[in-house]
Design an enzyme around this catalytic site. Structure first.
Site, PDB file in Angstrom:
ATOM      1  NE  ARG A 148      57.708  29.230  11.648  1.00  0.00           N
ATOM      2  CZ  ARG A 148      58.962  28.952  11.960  1.00  0.00           C
ATOM      3  NH1 ARG A 148      59.483  27.791  11.636  1.00  0.00           N
ATOM      4  NH2 ARG A 148      59.704  29.831  12.591  1.00  0.00           N
ATOM      5  NE  ARG A 159      62.651  33.403  16.046  1.00  0.00           N
ATOM      6  CZ  ARG A 159      61.738  32.794  15.293  1.00  0.00           C
ATOM      7  NH1 ARG A 159      60.527  33.284  15.191  1.00  0.00           N
ATOM      8  NH2 ARG A 159      62.057  31.700  14.639  1.00  0.00           N
ATOM      9  CE  LYS A 199      67.743  26.687  12.679  1.00  0.00           C
ATOM     10  NZ  LYS A 199      67.181  28.007  12.375  1.00  0.00           N
ATOM     11  NE  ARG A 241      57.938  28.802  16.045  1.00  0.00           N
ATOM     12  CZ  ARG A 241      59.100  28.354  15.575  1.00  0.00           C
ATOM     13  NH1 ARG A 241      59.154  27.248  14.866  1.00  0.00           N
ATOM     14  NH2 ARG A 241      60.201  29.028  15.824  1.00  0.00           N
ATOM     15  NE  ARG A 288      68.646  29.575  18.047  1.00  0.00           N
ATOM     16  CZ  ARG A 288      67.764  28.757  17.463  1.00  0.00           C
ATOM     17  NH1 ARG A 288      67.792  27.477  17.684  1.00  0.00           N
ATOM     18  NH2 ARG A 288      66.863  29.250  16.641  1.00  0.00           N
TER      19      ARG A 288
HETATM   20  P1  B4P Z   1      62.848  26.847   9.536  1.00  0.00           P
HETATM   21  O1  B4P Z   1      64.052  27.653   9.338  1.00  0.00           O
HETATM   22  O2  B4P Z   1      62.949  25.397   9.226  1.00  0.00           O
HETATM   23  O3  B4P Z   1      62.403  27.209  11.001  1.00  0.00           O
HETATM   24  P2  B4P Z   1      62.869  26.561  12.339  1.00  0.00           P
HETATM   25  O4  B4P Z   1      63.598  25.296  12.175  1.00  0.00           O
HETATM   26  O5  B4P Z   1      61.627  26.475  13.132  1.00  0.00           O
HETATM   27  O6  B4P Z   1      63.958  27.533  12.927  1.00  0.00           O
HETATM   28  P3  B4P Z   1      63.837  28.731  13.912  1.00  0.00           P
HETATM   29  O7  B4P Z   1      65.213  29.232  14.116  1.00  0.00           O
HETATM   30  O8  B4P Z   1      62.835  29.683  13.366  1.00  0.00           O
HETATM   31  O9  B4P Z   1      63.233  28.169  15.265  1.00  0.00           O
HETATM   32  P4  B4P Z   1      63.769  27.159  16.380  1.00  0.00           P
HETATM   33  O10 B4P Z   1      62.673  26.202  16.598  1.00  0.00           O
HETATM   34  O11 B4P Z   1      65.109  26.582  16.050  1.00  0.00           O
HETATM   35  O12 B4P Z   1      61.590  27.242   8.638  1.00  0.00           O
HETATM   36  C1  B4P Z   1      60.930  28.452   8.665  1.00  0.00           C
HETATM   37  C2  B4P Z   1      59.712  28.455   7.727  1.00  0.00           C
HETATM   38  O13 B4P Z   1      60.135  28.499   6.366  1.00  0.00           O
HETATM   39  C3  B4P Z   1      58.812  27.226   7.828  1.00  0.00           C
HETATM   40  O14 B4P Z   1      57.471  27.666   7.834  1.00  0.00           O
HETATM   41  C4  B4P Z   1      59.067  26.434   6.560  1.00  0.00           C
HETATM   42  O15 B4P Z   1      57.931  25.748   6.093  1.00  0.00           O
HETATM   43  C5  B4P Z   1      59.474  27.520   5.574  1.00  0.00           C
HETATM   44  N1  B4P Z   1      60.427  27.057   4.570  1.00  0.00           N
HETATM   45  C6  B4P Z   1      61.469  26.219   4.774  1.00  0.00           C
HETATM   46  N2  B4P Z   1      62.160  26.053   3.626  1.00  0.00           N
HETATM   47  C7  B4P Z   1      61.539  26.824   2.665  1.00  0.00           C
HETATM   48  C8  B4P Z   1      61.788  27.079   1.271  1.00  0.00           C
HETATM   49  N3  B4P Z   1      62.818  26.533   0.618  1.00  0.00           N
HETATM   50  N4  B4P Z   1      60.968  27.941   0.620  1.00  0.00           N
HETATM   51  C9  B4P Z   1      59.926  28.504   1.271  1.00  0.00           C
HETATM   52  N5  B4P Z   1      59.629  28.294   2.573  1.00  0.00           N
HETATM   53  C10 B4P Z   1      60.433  27.465   3.269  1.00  0.00           C
HETATM   54  O16 B4P Z   1      63.958  28.088  17.672  1.00  0.00           O
HETATM   55  C11 B4P Z   1      62.906  28.816  18.253  1.00  0.00           C
HETATM   56  C12 B4P Z   1      63.363  29.521  19.541  1.00  0.00           C
HETATM   57  O17 B4P Z   1      63.749  28.541  20.548  1.00  0.00           O
HETATM   58  C13 B4P Z   1      64.597  30.432  19.439  1.00  0.00           C
HETATM   59  O18 B4P Z   1      64.287  31.739  18.983  1.00  0.00           O
HETATM   60  C14 B4P Z   1      65.113  30.410  20.925  1.00  0.00           C
HETATM   61  O19 B4P Z   1      64.374  31.302  21.727  1.00  0.00           O
HETATM   62  C15 B4P Z   1      64.816  29.002  21.391  1.00  0.00           C
HETATM   63  N6  B4P Z   1      65.986  28.114  21.212  1.00  0.00           N
HETATM   64  C16 B4P Z   1      66.065  27.037  20.372  1.00  0.00           C
HETATM   65  N7  B4P Z   1      67.277  26.461  20.440  1.00  0.00           N
HETATM   66  C17 B4P Z   1      67.997  27.184  21.364  1.00  0.00           C
HETATM   67  C18 B4P Z   1      69.327  27.111  21.852  1.00  0.00           C
HETATM   68  N8  B4P Z   1      70.190  26.175  21.418  1.00  0.00           N
HETATM   69  N9  B4P Z   1      69.737  28.018  22.772  1.00  0.00           N
HETATM   70  C19 B4P Z   1      68.905  28.962  23.220  1.00  0.00           C
HETATM   71  N10 B4P Z   1      67.632  29.103  22.781  1.00  0.00           N
HETATM   72  C20 B4P Z   1      67.176  28.232  21.864  1.00  0.00           C
END
Ligand code: B4P
Length: 191
Positions: free
Chosen positions: A130, A147, A16, A136, A91
């Site tokens: 990652r 998660r 994402k 992280r 979410r």
């Molecule tokens: P991403 O999937 O991009 O990870 P993210 O955006 O950080 O999403 P995530 O759900 O993990 O965390 P968020 O910050 O939203 O990428 C993952 C990895 O894959 C990266 O290293 C990337 O380089 C790699 N990658 C991407 N595309 C690839 C490809 N095609 N091939 C290979 N590798 C690839 O949330 C974190 C925490 O915050 C949540 O668990 C929750 O506790 C809290 N939170 C956030 N929003 C919330 C909400 N609305 N309500 C309640 N809690 C919330």
């Protein structure tokens, strides 16, 4: 129609954040990541950050009232300035409804919701990588398992809501970042 108010959905590790940056740049709208906003509050040692941290390191959702407040303020500014790409919000169904109320009050609607579909083995692998690079706090094996459970239970059901509303486009998120981006861009161009 050029999409200006967009939501991106997907499991943790689905890509994402990675694709959201590209979409935001392509469409000229701000990338609003609730995860990044919360991590910045933690880094700055704010009261809100300290509260959020205990939930995040356990892999749980931060309470709605905390996240809803952050989103409401940033969304108002973004809508006034022409649009947004929301990453990580909503979410759960309560957040879906809250987003609906905020946008209704502002007199606008979401143009489209993009869901990145990636199988669970792949997301675990991506997050493991990652963890090695970024360290992280919520990327440890145990936290990731939780998660993904939270995602299945609370977040996955919201796609049905947007499907029924005729807003959802599902995109295959398997493959390289560039391969996925080609599909995402095609979906955005087709909107
Ligand atoms: P991403 O999937 O991009 O990870 P993210 O955006 O950080 O999403 P995530 O759900 O993990 O965390 P968020 O910050 O939203 O990428 C993952 C990895 O894959 C990266 O290293 C990337 O380089 C790699 N990658 C991407 N595309 C690839 C490809 N095609 N091939 C290979 N590798 C690839 O949330 C974190 C925490 O915050 C949540 O668990 C929750 O506790 C809290 N939170 C956030 N929003 C919330 C909400 N609305 N309500 C309640 N809690 C919330």
């Amino acid at each position: 129609m050029t999409m200006k108010r967009v939501v991106i959905l997907g499991a943790p590790g689905a890509g994402k954040g990675t694709q959201a940056k590209k979409i935001a740049e392509y469409l000229g709208i701000p990338h609003m990541s609730t995860g990044a906003m919360l991590r910045s509050q933690i880094d700055n040692g704010t009261e809100l950050g300290n509260k959020a941290k205990e939930y995040m390191v356990a892999g749980n959702l931060v309470p709605d009232e905390v996240v809803n407040d952050i989103v409401a303020t940033s969304l108002k500014e973004a809508v006034r300035d022409g649009g947004f790409l929301l990453d990580g919000y909503p979410r759960n169904l309560d957040q879906v409804h809250n987003l609906g109320y905020i946008l209704h009050d502002l007199g606008v609607e979401i143009d489209g919701v993009l869901e990145l579909k990636v199988n669970f083995d792949e997301v675990v692998e991506r997050i493991k990588k990652r963890a090695q690079i970024e360290g992280r706090a919520d990327d440890s094996d145990e936290t990731v398992r939780n998660r993904l459970e939270v995602y299945k239970r609370e977040t996955a059901p919201i796609t049905a809501f947007y499907q029924t509303a005729g807003k959802l486009t599902v995109i295959d998120g398997m493959g390289t970042v560039d391969e996925v981006w080609k599909r995402v861009k095609a979906a955005v161009d087709a909107a």
